[in-house]
Write a protein that holds these residues in place. Structure first.
Motif, PDB file in Angstrom:
ATOM      1  N   LEU A  43       0.832  -1.203   0.000  1.00 51.89           N
ATOM      2  CA  LEU A  43       0.000   0.000   0.000  1.00 51.89           C
ATOM      3  C   LEU A  43       0.869   1.258   0.000  1.00 51.89           C
ATOM      4  O   LEU A  43       1.919   1.296   0.637  1.00 51.89           O
ATOM      5  CB  LEU A  43      -0.902   0.017   1.229  1.00 51.89           C
ATOM      6  CG  LEU A  43      -1.849  -1.184   1.394  1.00 51.89           C
ATOM      7  CD1 LEU A  43      -2.574  -1.089   2.738  1.00 51.89           C
ATOM      8  CD2 LEU A  43      -2.850  -1.233   0.258  1.00 51.89           C
ATOM      9  N   VAL A  44       0.392   2.281  -0.703  1.00 57.59           N
ATOM     10  CA  VAL A  44       1.073   3.576  -0.647  1.00 57.59           C
ATOM     11  C   VAL A  44       0.298   4.572   0.212  1.00 57.59           C
ATOM     12  O   VAL A  44       0.764   5.685   0.452  1.00 57.59           O
ATOM     13  CB  VAL A  44       1.293   4.174  -2.050  1.00 57.59           C
ATOM     14  CG1 VAL A  44       2.172   3.272  -2.873  1.00 57.59           C
ATOM     15  CG2 VAL A  44      -0.022   4.431  -2.766  1.00 57.59           C
ATOM     16  N   ALA A  45      -0.872   4.192   0.650  1.00 52.34           N
ATOM     17  CA  ALA A  45      -1.711   5.013   1.529  1.00 52.34           C
ATOM     18  C   ALA A  45      -2.730   4.085   2.177  1.00 52.34           C
ATOM     19  O   ALA A  45      -2.968   2.975   1.680  1.00 52.34           O
ATOM     20  CB  ALA A  45      -2.411   6.113   0.725  1.00 52.34           C
ATOM     21  N   ILE A 341      -9.250   0.213 -12.665  1.00 50.32           N
ATOM     22  CA  ILE A 341      -7.846   0.106 -12.258  1.00 50.32           C
ATOM     23  C   ILE A 341      -7.068   1.076 -13.140  1.00 50.32           C
ATOM     24  O   ILE A 341      -7.061   0.935 -14.370  1.00 50.32           O
ATOM     25  CB  ILE A 341      -7.283  -1.319 -12.427  1.00 50.32           C
ATOM     26  CG1 ILE A 341      -8.103  -2.333 -11.619  1.00 50.32           C
ATOM     27  CG2 ILE A 341      -5.815  -1.363 -11.992  1.00 50.32           C
ATOM     28  CD1 ILE A 341      -7.664  -3.787 -11.826  1.00 50.32           C
ATOM     29  N   TYR A 342      -6.438   2.069 -12.514  1.00 52.09           N
ATOM     30  CA  TYR A 342      -5.650   3.062 -13.227  1.00 52.09           C
ATOM     31  C   TYR A 342      -4.294   3.233 -12.549  1.00 52.09           C
ATOM     32  O   TYR A 342      -4.179   3.056 -11.330  1.00 52.09           O
ATOM     33  CB  TYR A 342      -6.312   4.442 -13.183  1.00 52.09           C
ATOM     34  CG  TYR A 342      -7.580   4.635 -13.951  1.00 52.09           C
ATOM     35  CD1 TYR A 342      -7.643   4.409 -15.322  1.00 52.09           C
ATOM     36  CD2 TYR A 342      -8.728   5.120 -13.314  1.00 52.09           C
ATOM     37  CE1 TYR A 342      -8.816   4.639 -16.031  1.00 52.09           C
ATOM     38  CE2 TYR A 342      -9.896   5.357 -14.007  1.00 52.09           C
ATOM     39  CZ  TYR A 342      -9.945   5.118 -15.366  1.00 52.09           C
ATOM     40  OH  TYR A 342     -11.104   5.350 -16.064  1.00 52.09           O
ATOM     41  N   GLU A 343      -3.324   3.651 -13.326  1.00 50.59           N
ATOM     42  CA  GLU A 343      -2.096   4.190 -12.744  1.00 50.59           C
ATOM     43  C   GLU A 343      -2.328   5.674 -12.480  1.00 50.59           C
ATOM     44  O   GLU A 343      -2.701   6.417 -13.390  1.00 50.59           O
ATOM     45  CB  GLU A 343      -0.911   4.003 -13.696  1.00 50.59           C
ATOM     46  CG  GLU A 343       0.189   3.192 -13.091  1.00 50.59           C
ATOM     47  CD  GLU A 343       1.505   3.226 -13.857  1.00 50.59           C
ATOM     48  OE1 GLU A 343       2.378   2.433 -13.489  1.00 50.59           O
ATOM     49  OE2 GLU A 343       1.663   4.010 -14.806  1.00 50.59           O
ATOM     50  N   GLU A 344      -2.108   6.100 -11.228  1.00 51.11           N
ATOM     51  CA  GLU A 344      -2.331   7.488 -10.848  1.00 51.11           C
ATOM     52  C   GLU A 344      -1.245   7.927  -9.879  1.00 51.11           C
ATOM     53  O   GLU A 344      -0.533   7.092  -9.303  1.00 51.11           O
ATOM     54  CB  GLU A 344      -3.703   7.660 -10.177  1.00 51.11           C
ATOM     55  CG  GLU A 344      -4.885   7.290 -11.056  1.00 51.11           C
ATOM     56  CD  GLU A 344      -6.210   7.422 -10.328  1.00 51.11           C
ATOM     57  OE1 GLU A 344      -6.258   8.055  -9.249  1.00 51.11           O
ATOM     58  OE2 GLU A 344      -7.220   6.881 -10.833  1.00 51.11           O
ATOM     59  N   GLU A 345      -1.154   9.223  -9.675  1.00 49.57           N
ATOM     60  CA  GLU A 345      -0.238   9.741  -8.672  1.00 49.57           C
ATOM     61  C   GLU A 345      -0.951   9.823  -7.326  1.00 49.57           C
ATOM     62  O   GLU A 345      -2.028  10.397  -7.211  1.00 49.57           O
ATOM     63  CB  GLU A 345       0.268  11.136  -9.059  1.00 49.57           C
ATOM     64  CG  GLU A 345       1.281  11.699  -8.083  1.00 49.57           C
ATOM     65  CD  GLU A 345       1.715  13.112  -8.436  1.00 49.57           C
ATOM     66  OE1 GLU A 345       1.520  14.023  -7.599  1.00 49.57           O
ATOM     67  OE2 GLU A 345       2.229  13.298  -9.556  1.00 49.57           O
ATOM     68  N   VAL A 346      -0.345   9.231  -6.318  1.00 49.99           N
ATOM     69  CA  VAL A 346      -0.881   9.263  -4.955  1.00 49.99           C
ATOM     70  C   VAL A 346       0.236   9.692  -4.023  1.00 49.99           C
ATOM     71  O   VAL A 346       1.288   9.037  -3.976  1.00 49.99           O
ATOM     72  CB  VAL A 346      -1.436   7.875  -4.537  1.00 49.99           C
ATOM     73  CG1 VAL A 346      -1.875   7.905  -3.076  1.00 49.99           C
ATOM     74  CG2 VAL A 346      -2.592   7.467  -5.437  1.00 49.99           C
ATOM     75  N   ALA A 347       0.021  10.770  -3.301  1.00 46.91           N
ATOM     76  CA  ALA A 347       1.016  11.269  -2.347  1.00 46.91           C
ATOM     77  C   ALA A 347       2.390  11.430  -2.997  1.00 46.91           C
ATOM     78  O   ALA A 347       3.413  11.093  -2.393  1.00 46.91           O
ATOM     79  CB  ALA A 347       1.092  10.349  -1.127  1.00 46.91           C
ATOM     80  N   GLY A 348       2.401  11.921  -4.221  1.00 45.18           N
ATOM     81  CA  GLY A 348       3.659  12.168  -4.909  1.00 45.18           C
ATOM     82  C   GLY A 348       4.319  10.951  -5.507  1.00 45.18           C
ATOM     83  O   GLY A 348       5.442  11.048  -6.022  1.00 45.18           O
ATOM     84  N   ARG A 349       3.650   9.791  -5.474  1.00 42.09           N
ATOM     85  CA  ARG A 349       4.222   8.563  -6.015  1.00 42.09           C
ATOM     86  C   ARG A 349       3.289   7.964  -7.052  1.00 42.09           C
ATOM     87  O   ARG A 349       2.071   8.164  -6.999  1.00 42.09           O
ATOM     88  CB  ARG A 349       4.421   7.530  -4.897  1.00 42.09           C
ATOM     89  CG  ARG A 349       5.310   7.981  -3.762  1.00 42.09           C
ATOM     90  CD  ARG A 349       5.349   6.953  -2.654  1.00 42.09           C
ATOM     91  NE  ARG A 349       5.804   5.652  -3.130  1.00 42.09           N
ATOM     92  CZ  ARG A 349       5.987   4.602  -2.347  1.00 42.09           C
ATOM     93  NH1 ARG A 349       5.741   4.704  -1.043  1.00 42.09           N
ATOM     94  NH2 ARG A 349       6.412   3.466  -2.828  1.00 42.09           N
TER      95      ARG A 349
END
Length: 479
Positions: A43-45, A341-349
């Motif tokens: 997880l990134v968040a 399902i997408y590639e997105e920017e989350v919290a700068g990543r």
């Protein structure tokens, strides 16, 4: 919570970020299930739990969640068929007579019969184009106005090139999946899918409403449609799913081993694919590996096919509205998926964001360059049921806290509130004329008050996830 620690969480559980209310606490048992299933996940968040959170027994994960991973794609974190979604049309017309409404829904039932049959509606080349071009295929094939693409999420197309490109996608997906993609294109059907006529009851943000093309008293057409057969094929080729019809189970018993195992180029690849796609635990697939790129490319094809699928639905419903109601002017307000399902920017990543029965809710700041949404925020629908109102909203600045996500509806909230006595009959006695596939004549359905849908909206608004633009009340529906 420190985001760096989340990425290396190990076997610890990560507490979800829960958006609920005093009268609508998130189900503790379902939360426990979510926490257990996401342990040891990259997880990134914190995962997000939104209103309308509940778990259906035939689904791998609960509804109304968003999960962002740092390096893997995990199809079980969304539906078996991505790009199921909803759309709203604004109509320039006077309220129709009951006879006109009946003619319209009779025509919809004729165009979209149940059961839908197996007639091929596309050539194989068309099916591939739909998976590559997305809603742009609808502009070419159905004569949809090109400006409608601005109202569809991602302009109706995800670029396949970063994951291998169109030719690779056509080679990767099996012959039988492309044949299935030729059938039942643009259908609606019964179950929780619907076609609903509404009237805009109240405007909350006049500026945003004007930019989106809706006004008080205006008639609208809202519909909920799937993503088509190709999305279901992809969703089951890479994961063992709970929800599987008998014909599809038999197909996958043959096609899945051929697709993954018979095509393996080495013993090591065969073992890897067996471990990834044939076991109940369904581990994440690293997007930087050959298998990850293969899966991401298949997902892009499924997403694009879903956009093309609903573009066909839009074209057909718009044609019926013009023919049977005499509407000269109509426009697409918004079309967005709630399984994606997408590639997105989350919290700068860079992250892979999985949404299950959850819509994307970008604020205006994340829509730079968009001719409308850069001013309003991304338009989204938060429906009630055919017994309550629905809402048109836009993403707000606080949606970063919810992984830029909002619940895709409030049906389970409405049902729960009615069962608990928190929601009662509409005091004004309003009704919906309900048409069904399994009975020739419509029935009159009494409305409830808006207590349930308003609870979901209040939670989203109080957390600055969305801003309401308009409320629409149904007067006729087919489901």
């Amino acid at each position: 919570m420190d985001l760096e620690l989340i990425a290396g969480i190990g076997t610890e559980r990560v507490l979800p970020r829960v958006f609920d209310g005093v009268d609508l606490p998130a189900d503790r048992d379902v939360l426990d299930l979510l926490e257990r299933d996401l342990a040891n996940t990259d997880l990134v968040a914190p995962p997000v739990v939104l209103p309308d959170f509940h778990h259906k027994s035939d689904m791998e994960m609960p509804s109304s969640i968003a999960v962002a991973t740092s390096g893997t794609i995990r199809p079980t974190l969304t539906s078996a068929s991505v790009n199921c979604g909803m759309a709203l049309l604004a109509l320039d017309m006077e309220p129709p007579t009951t006879a006109a409404v009946t003619r319209f829904f009779d025509a919809v039932r004729t165009r979209y019969p149940d059961p839908p049959g197996w007639r091929k509606e596309l050539t194989r080349r068309d099916a591939v184009r739909a998976a590559v071009e997305g809603a742009g295929f609808g502009v070419d094939r159905y004569g949809i106005e090109a400006s409608a693409l601005e109202r569809i999420e991602e302009d109706g197309c995800v670029d396949p090139e970063p994951w291998g490109g169109a030719a690779q996608m056509e080679r990767d997906l099996p012959w039988l999946s492309w044949q299935a993609a030729r059938m039942r294109f643009g259908t609606v059907g019964p179950s929780n899918h619907f076609v609903e006529l509404q009237q805009v009851e109240e405007i909350f943000d006049p500026v945003a409403a004007e930019r989106l093309g809706v006004s008080e008293g205006q008639l609208t057409l809202q519909y909920h449609a799937g993503g088509g057969l190709l999305t279901g094929q992809v969703g089951r080729l890479f994961v063992r799913r709970k929800k599987l019809s008998k014909p599809l189970r038999l197909e996958m018993a043959v096609q899945k081993p051929l697709f993954h195992l018979a095509s393996a180029r080495s013993l090591a690849q065969l073992r890897e694919r067996f471990s990834l796609y044939f076991r109940d635990e369904a581990p994440g697939v690293d997007v930087e590996t050959d298998e990850g790129r293969r899966l991401m490319l298949a997902n892009v094809g499924a997403m694009n096919y879903g956009f093309a699928f609903r573009a066909a639905t839009y074209a057909n419903l718009a044609s019926l509205v013009r023919e049977l109601f005499g509407v000269k002017d109509l426009s697409l307000v918004v079309d967005s998926p709630h399984n994606s399902i997408y590639e997105e920017e989350v919290a700068g990543r860079t992250a892979v964001v999985h949404r299950h029965n959850t819509v994307r809710a970008y604020p205006a700041a994340r829509m730079a360059g968009h001719p409308i949404f850069s001013q309003t925020g991304q338009a989204i629908l938060v429906p009630g049921t055919n017994r309550t109102c629905s809402y048109l909203c836009v993403g707000s600045d606080g949606s970063a806290e919810s992984l830029y996500s909002a619940c895709h509806g409030t049906g389970s909230i409405i049902e729960e509130f009615a069962s608990r006595g928190l929601s009662v009959a509409d005091p004004d006695g309003r009704t919906t004329l309900r048409f069904r596939y399994n009975q020739p004549e419509p029935t009159v359905v009494q409305h409830l008050d808006n207590r349930g849908v308003d609870e979901g909206i209040s939670i989203l608004v109080n957390n600055d996830i969305v801003k309401p633009v308009a409320r629409m009340r149904p007067f006729a529906v087919l489901n």
